[in-house]
Design a protein around this motif. Structure first.
Motif, PDB file in Angstrom:
ATOM      1  N   TYR A 297       0.844  -1.189   0.000  1.00 11.39           N
ATOM      2  CA  TYR A 297       0.000   0.000   0.000  1.00 11.39           C
ATOM      3  C   TYR A 297       0.878   1.237   0.000  1.00 11.39           C
ATOM      4  CZ  TYR A 297       1.059  -0.132   4.995  1.00 11.39           C
ATOM      5  OH  TYR A 297       1.705  -0.174   6.198  1.00 11.39           O
ATOM      6  N   ILE A 298       0.310   2.324  -0.430  1.00 14.15           N
ATOM      7  CA  ILE A 298       1.039   3.586  -0.465  1.00 14.15           C
ATOM      8  C   ILE A 298       1.071   4.172   0.951  1.00 14.15           C
ATOM      9  CG2 ILE A 298       1.138   5.880  -1.477  1.00 14.15           C
ATOM     10  CD1 ILE A 298       1.555   3.656  -3.516  1.00 14.15           C
ATOM     11  N   ALA A 299       2.260   4.386   1.466  1.00 14.09           N
ATOM     12  CA  ALA A 299       2.390   4.947   2.819  1.00 14.09           C
ATOM     13  C   ALA A 299       1.798   6.353   2.856  1.00 14.09           C
ATOM     14  CB  ALA A 299       3.855   4.985   3.226  1.00 14.09           C
ATOM     15  N   ASP A 300       0.934   6.594   3.829  1.00 11.21           N
ATOM     16  CA  ASP A 300       0.262   7.892   3.943  1.00 11.21           C
ATOM     17  C   ASP A 300       0.705   8.570   5.235  1.00 11.21           C
ATOM     18  OD1 ASP A 300      -1.381  10.030   3.544  1.00 11.21           O
ATOM     19  OD2 ASP A 300      -3.255   8.982   3.947  1.00 11.21           O
ATOM     20  N   ASN A 301       1.932   9.100   5.205  1.00  7.95           N
ATOM     21  CA  ASN A 301       2.499   9.737   6.400  1.00  7.95           C
ATOM     22  C   ASN A 301       2.645  11.252   6.241  1.00  7.95           C
ATOM     23  OD1 ASN A 301       2.867   7.143   7.559  1.00  7.95           O
ATOM     24  ND2 ASN A 301       4.752   6.887   6.381  1.00  7.95           N
ATOM     25  N   GLY A 302       2.165  11.771   5.119  1.00  8.92           N
ATOM     26  CA  GLY A 302       2.306  13.204   4.869  1.00  8.92           C
ATOM     27  C   GLY A 302       1.386  14.047   5.725  1.00  8.92           C
ATOM     28  N   THR A 303       1.715  15.330   5.820  1.00  6.91           N
ATOM     29  CA  THR A 303       0.901  16.252   6.627  1.00  6.91           C
ATOM     30  C   THR A 303       0.372  17.430   5.808  1.00  6.91           C
ATOM     31  OG1 THR A 303       2.921  17.418   7.300  1.00  6.91           O
ATOM     32  CG2 THR A 303       2.110  15.666   8.756  1.00  6.91           C
ATOM     33  N   LYS A 304       0.967  17.665   4.636  1.00 12.53           N
ATOM     34  CA  LYS A 304       0.561  18.810   3.816  1.00 12.53           C
ATOM     35  C   LYS A 304      -0.830  18.581   3.224  1.00 12.53           C
ATOM     36  CE  LYS A 304       4.652  20.944   3.980  1.00 12.53           C
ATOM     37  NZ  LYS A 304       4.882  22.280   4.527  1.00 12.53           N
ATOM     38  N   THR A 305      -1.654  19.622   3.253  1.00 11.94           N
ATOM     39  CA  THR A 305      -3.025  19.490   2.743  1.00 11.94           C
ATOM     40  C   THR A 305      -3.146  19.921   1.284  1.00 11.94           C
ATOM     41  OG1 THR A 305      -3.611  21.719   3.482  1.00 11.94           O
ATOM     42  CG2 THR A 305      -3.977  19.887   5.040  1.00 11.94           C
ATOM     43  N   GLY A 306      -2.181  20.675   0.803  1.00 17.50           N
ATOM     44  CA  GLY A 306      -2.244  21.142  -0.581  1.00 17.50           C
ATOM     45  C   GLY A 306      -3.371  22.131  -0.829  1.00 17.50           C
ATOM     46  N   GLU A 307      -3.826  22.783   0.240  1.00 19.57           N
ATOM     47  CA  GLU A 307      -4.962  23.703   0.129  1.00 19.57           C
ATOM     48  C   GLU A 307      -4.667  24.857  -0.819  1.00 19.57           C
ATOM     49  OE1 GLU A 307      -7.868  26.315   3.102  1.00 19.57           O
ATOM     50  OE2 GLU A 307      -6.326  24.994   3.943  1.00 19.57           O
ATOM     51  N   HIS A 308      -3.437  25.354  -0.801  1.00 18.33           N
ATOM     52  CA  HIS A 308      -3.066  26.486  -1.665  1.00 18.33           C
ATOM     53  C   HIS A 308      -2.124  26.024  -2.777  1.00 18.33           C
ATOM     54  CE1 HIS A 308      -4.964  29.085   1.252  1.00 18.33           C
ATOM     55  NE2 HIS A 308      -4.195  28.579   2.227  1.00 18.33           N
ATOM     56  N   MET A 309      -2.325  24.812  -3.249  1.00 20.36           N
ATOM     57  CA  MET A 309      -1.464  24.245  -4.291  1.00 20.36           C
ATOM     58  C   MET A 309      -1.585  25.067  -5.582  1.00 20.36           C
ATOM     59  SD  MET A 309      -1.514  20.372  -5.850  1.00 20.36           S
ATOM     60  CE  MET A 309      -1.128  19.570  -4.296  1.00 20.36           C
ATOM     61  N   LYS A 310      -0.419  25.428  -6.148  1.00 20.81           N
ATOM     62  CA  LYS A 310      -0.396  26.210  -7.392  1.00 20.81           C
ATOM     63  C   LYS A 310      -0.253  25.321  -8.624  1.00 20.81           C
ATOM     64  CE  LYS A 310       1.579  30.269  -5.102  1.00 20.81           C
ATOM     65  NZ  LYS A 310       2.775  31.160  -4.994  1.00 20.81           N
ATOM     66  N   GLY A 311       0.401  24.166  -8.451  1.00 16.72           N
ATOM     67  CA  GLY A 311       0.472  23.226  -9.572  1.00 16.72           C
ATOM     68  C   GLY A 311       1.814  23.130 -10.261  1.00 16.72           C
ATOM     69  N   GLY A 312       2.880  23.622  -9.641  1.00 20.19           N
ATOM     70  CA  GLY A 312       4.207  23.451 -10.221  1.00 20.19           C
ATOM     71  C   GLY A 312       4.685  22.016 -10.033  1.00 20.19           C
ATOM     72  N   ILE A 313       5.073  21.360 -11.114  1.00 16.77           N
ATOM     73  CA  ILE A 313       5.438  19.936 -11.047  1.00 16.77           C
ATOM     74  C   ILE A 313       6.909  19.759 -11.418  1.00 16.77           C
ATOM     75  CG2 ILE A 313       4.954  17.618 -11.962  1.00 16.77           C
ATOM     76  CD1 ILE A 313       2.153  18.682 -12.708  1.00 16.77           C
ATOM     77  N   THR A 314       7.610  18.929 -10.634  1.00 16.85           N
ATOM     78  CA  THR A 314       9.021  18.627 -10.930  1.00 16.85           C
ATOM     79  C   THR A 314       9.241  17.118 -10.880  1.00 16.85           C
ATOM     80  OG1 THR A 314       9.750  20.716  -9.941  1.00 16.85           O
ATOM     81  CG2 THR A 314      11.411  18.991 -10.248  1.00 16.85           C
ATOM     82  N   PHE A 315       9.708  16.571 -11.991  1.00 16.56           N
ATOM     83  CA  PHE A 315      10.184  15.173 -12.031  1.00 16.56           C
ATOM     84  C   PHE A 315      11.704  15.233 -12.000  1.00 16.56           C
ATOM     85  CE2 PHE A 315       5.966  14.078 -12.870  1.00 16.56           C
ATOM     86  CZ  PHE A 315       5.804  12.711 -13.020  1.00 16.56           C
ATOM     87  N   ASP A 316      12.289  14.715 -10.917  1.00 15.51           N
ATOM     88  CA  ASP A 316      13.742  14.808 -10.734  1.00 15.51           C
ATOM     89  C   ASP A 316      14.376  13.427 -10.923  1.00 15.51           C
ATOM     90  OD1 ASP A 316      16.300  15.552 -10.104  1.00 15.51           O
ATOM     91  OD2 ASP A 316      15.921  15.816  -7.954  1.00 15.51           O
ATOM     92  N   HIS A 317      14.824  13.151 -12.156  1.00 19.11           N
ATOM     93  CA  HIS A 317      15.504  11.891 -12.485  1.00 19.11           C
ATOM     94  C   HIS A 317      14.733  10.677 -11.945  1.00 19.11           C
ATOM     95  CE1 HIS A 317      18.940  14.130 -13.984  1.00 19.11           C
ATOM     96  NE2 HIS A 317      18.897  14.876 -12.887  1.00 19.11           N
ATOM     97  N   VAL A 318      13.504  10.548 -12.417  1.00 21.66           N
ATOM     98  CA  VAL A 318      12.594   9.506 -11.925  1.00 21.66           C
ATOM     99  C   VAL A 318      12.771   8.207 -12.728  1.00 21.66           C
ATOM    100  CG1 VAL A 318      10.168   8.830 -11.714  1.00 21.66           C
ATOM    101  CG2 VAL A 318      10.895  11.130 -11.040  1.00 21.66           C
ATOM    102  N   TRP A 319      12.892   7.097 -11.996  1.00 20.80           N
ATOM    103  CA  TRP A 319      12.917   5.752 -12.577  1.00 20.80           C
ATOM    104  C   TRP A 319      11.749   4.977 -11.976  1.00 20.80           C
ATOM    105  CZ3 TRP A 319      17.082   3.491 -15.609  1.00 20.80           C
ATOM    106  CH2 TRP A 319      18.121   4.403 -15.894  1.00 20.80           C
ATOM    107  N   PHE A 320      11.030   4.244 -12.822  1.00 17.56           N
ATOM    108  CA  PHE A 320       9.880   3.485 -12.317  1.00 17.56           C
ATOM    109  C   PHE A 320       9.724   2.179 -13.094  1.00 17.56           C
ATOM    110  CE2 PHE A 320       5.427   2.199 -12.731  1.00 17.56           C
ATOM    111  CZ  PHE A 320       5.125   1.952 -11.398  1.00 17.56           C
ATOM    112  N   ALA A 321       9.417   1.101 -12.331  1.00 16.17           N
ATOM    113  CA  ALA A 321       9.168  -0.215 -12.933  1.00 16.17           C
ATOM    114  C   ALA A 321       7.953  -0.842 -12.261  1.00 16.17           C
ATOM    115  CB  ALA A 321      10.383  -1.123 -12.767  1.00 16.17           C
ATOM    116  N   TYR A 322       7.073  -1.443 -13.059  1.00 13.89           N
ATOM    117  CA  TYR A 322       5.951  -2.189 -12.490  1.00 13.89           C
ATOM    118  C   TYR A 322       6.438  -3.506 -11.901  1.00 13.89           C
ATOM    119  CZ  TYR A 322       2.794   1.035 -14.911  1.00 13.89           C
ATOM    120  OH  TYR A 322       2.115   2.152 -15.334  1.00 13.89           O
ATOM    121  N   LYS A 323       7.499  -4.063 -12.524  1.00 14.89           N
ATOM    122  CA  LYS A 323       8.045  -5.344 -12.078  1.00 14.89           C
ATOM    123  C   LYS A 323       9.552  -5.259 -11.958  1.00 14.89           C
ATOM    124  CE  LYS A 323       5.151  -9.293 -13.280  1.00 14.89           C
ATOM    125  NZ  LYS A 323       4.979 -10.425 -14.211  1.00 14.89           N
ATOM    126  N   GLU A 324      10.047  -5.452 -10.745  1.00 16.30           N
ATOM    127  CA  GLU A 324      11.471  -5.544 -10.456  1.00 16.30           C
ATOM    128  C   GLU A 324      12.277  -4.480 -11.207  1.00 16.30           C
ATOM    129  OE1 GLU A 324      12.231  -9.617 -11.459  1.00 16.30           O
ATOM    130  OE2 GLU A 324      11.141 -10.379  -9.712  1.00 16.30           O
TER     131      GLU A 324
END
Length: 556
Positions: A297-324
């Motif tokens: 499951y996705i760990a849900d330990n964050g505290t930020k509510t994102g109430e005033h979220m502006k929408g700036g997105i940053t992908f910083d050298h992201v690697w992702f695999a569905y399997k291994e």
């Protein structure tokens, strides 16, 4: 447990009273005392009946209460598991865990551990009285018991194996039926009915064979128990008759022992069956707890509510695999400023949809970080993050219920006026009013009574209502005809004007207006820039443009 002990203590009392009646009152012609003891026995029988009623009722009530709580716990867990779990677990299997396996756990209480304890206590109580009355007669009567214990062990092992196969076959049946009912359009479209029917027959045959094997074990075991009981009674009568004739054993003891043996063998007949019920409940509970104990499951330990979220997105050298280590995204690195519209293009399987899935934290990335407004995704509360990101998917899923419920997802904070206002903006208000019942029109399972384009428009209303800081359109107009696209294009332009938008689309009109275009190929970013810049490069985007867009542009 109190009633269990009480039943064990009550069990040997009636045979003892009969013994007392025969030896003391009938033999001595004490009819008044005999009448008193008879009334006492009737009263005792009534008490035992009432106790057994409450024992049966409370054990079943306990079982039902447990499985009610477990089903809630399992479903609460399932809806929080990450999508990777569902990618590798058939829906039918999860249905079996939530319904059939938890029902088997109920048997632990109604027919399993408490009943076994009650039977064992009753056996101990009866044996205690028998040994107290005449230990030699007891040993003679119980001499066939080793054979019974051996037969019980063989029966338990045989039925346990069969029950394991039954549970697996039930799981396979549920998975097969659920999958094929959902995909019935494909089955019929390709005339695969007979082939799939053949597969179902084979699975069903396995289920039948597992049950028949269990039935065979029962059919052998119960007659064996009856034969052993008959031998015990025969030995007791043979040995006891001589003792009665020699006045070493009374007639009352003989009659009581016949009752004791019947009472002793009654729980023994079903004790092995109850042990198997207990084992199957334990097997089912292991399968259920495997879901409850899953850490997928996705760990849900964050505290930020994102109430005033502006929408700036940053992908910083992201690697992702569905399997291994089979990476779908490789070193993806880009920035999106608040209010920008970014289009992602690429061949099928290039990783476009994966980007929006990990942005929503439907999956966790293996390397690198994703941030919104400079805050890592993990620092946001999961519900807050997803409520600030609106998604319109290509494959729209609608639940059984009204159109209004599908748009609001049963959120009481959204009024009907807000729904109607959003529908008017999209141009769906008049269409919805034409349906029987309007906004209360009942959508069938998966929205089968609406066209794909209409389902996408409804999901677009849903996204509008939540007023997200970031809007994601996953090929949201790919299955909409030209007229429908014109209806929502104005709304799209208006919607993305003041918010960040990520668009995955094949249509020239959507991509050419984007502030930035990201070109993906096999999970890697090959090019980045606006429409004119990428065309001048004459690279990957230019090739895609020539293949997919030039013809559409000439038609426009």
């Amino acid at each position: 447990m109190f009633l269990t002990v009480l039943l064990a203590l009550l069990s040997p009392v009636r045979p003892y009273l009969i013994q007392l009646s025969v030896d003391k009152y009938i033999s001595n012609d004490l009819m008044r005392m005999l009448l008193t003891v008879t009334i006492l026995q009737v009263g005792l029988l009534v008490i035992e009946t009432v106790v057994r009623f409450f024992f049966s009722y409370l054990t079943n009530l306990l079982g039902q209460s447990v499985i009610k709580d477990m089903r809630v716990a399992v479903y609460k867990k399932v809806v929080r598991l990450d999508l990777a779990f569902f990618d590798k677990t058939p829906i039918g299997t999860l249905t079996t865990r939530t319904i059939n396996d938890i029902e088997a756990i109920n048997d632990i209480f109604s027919e399993g551990i408490i009943s076994i304890v009650a039977d064992l206590l009753m056996i101990v109580a009866i044996l205690g009285v028998m040994f107290y009355e005449d230990w030699r007669l007891t040993l003679i009567s119980l001499s066939p018991f080793p054979v019974l214990i051996f037969a019980t062990y063989i029966f338990k092992e045989s039925v346990n194996k069969s029950f394991h196969r039954v549970r697996n076959a039930v799981s396979a049946l549920n998975a097969f039926v659920q999958e094929h009912l959902t995909g019935m359009v494909v089955v019929q479209a390709f005339s695969a009915e007979n082939r799939e029917y053949g597969k179902f027959r084979n699975i069903n045959k396995d289920h039948r064979k597992a049950n028949v094997d269990a039935i065979f074990a029962y059919s052998v075991f119960f007659p064996v128990v009856e034969i052993i009981l008959a031998i015990s009674l025969g030995l007791m009568v043979w040995w006891g008759a001589n003792k009665v004739l020699n006045f070493e054993v009374t007639q009352g003891v003989m009659i009581a022992f016949i009752m004791y043996l019947n009472m002793l063998f009654r729980p023994l007949r079903i004790l092995a069956d109850k042990f198997n019920t207990l084992q199957m409940g334990m097997v089912a509970s292991e399968r259920v707890f495997k879901v409850l104990d899953s850490n997928e499951y996705i760990a849900d330990n964050g505290t930020k509510t994102g109430e005033h979220m502006k929408g700036g997105i940053t992908f910083d050298h992201v690697w992702f695999a569905y399997k291994e280590e089979r990476y779908v995204l490789k070193d993806v690195d880009f920035d999106v400023k608040p209010g920008q519209t970014v289009a992602i293009v690429g061949h099928t399987g290039s990783g476009k949809t994966t980007i929006i899935s990990i942005l929503n934290r439907l999956y966790e990335v293996q390397k690198g970080t994703i941030s919104i407004d400079g805050v890592p995704l993990a620092d946001y509360r999961l519900d807050a993050l997803r409520s600030r990101i609106g998604v319109v998917l290509q494959d729209v899923f609608l639940f059984s219920g009204s159109i209004y419920e599908n748009i609001t997802l049963r959120n009481p904070a959204i009024s009907r006026e807000q729904v109607e206002q959003a529908a008017k903006l999209i141009g769906m208000h008049e269409f919805i009013l034409q349906l029987p019942g309007g906004y209360d029109y009942q959508v069938m399972e998966r929205g089968s009574t609406l066209s794909l384009g209409q389902r996408q428009l409804i999901s677009f209303i849903r996204a509008l209502l939540y007023d997200p800081a970031i809007l994601i359109l996953d090929e949201a107009t790919s299955s909409v005809d030209t007229e429908s696209e014109m209806l929502i294009q104005h709304a799209i332009d208006k919607l993305i004007a003041d918010r960040t938008a990520i668009v995955i689309a094949h249509r020239l009109s959507t991509i050419s207006k984007a502030d930035k275009i990201i070109v993906l190929d096999k999970g890697e970013i090959k090019e980045m820039g606006n429409h004119e810049e990428l065309l001048r490069l004459e690279g990957f985007y230019h090739k895609l443009y020539m293949m997919q867009f030039k013809k559409a542009e000439s038609q426009i």
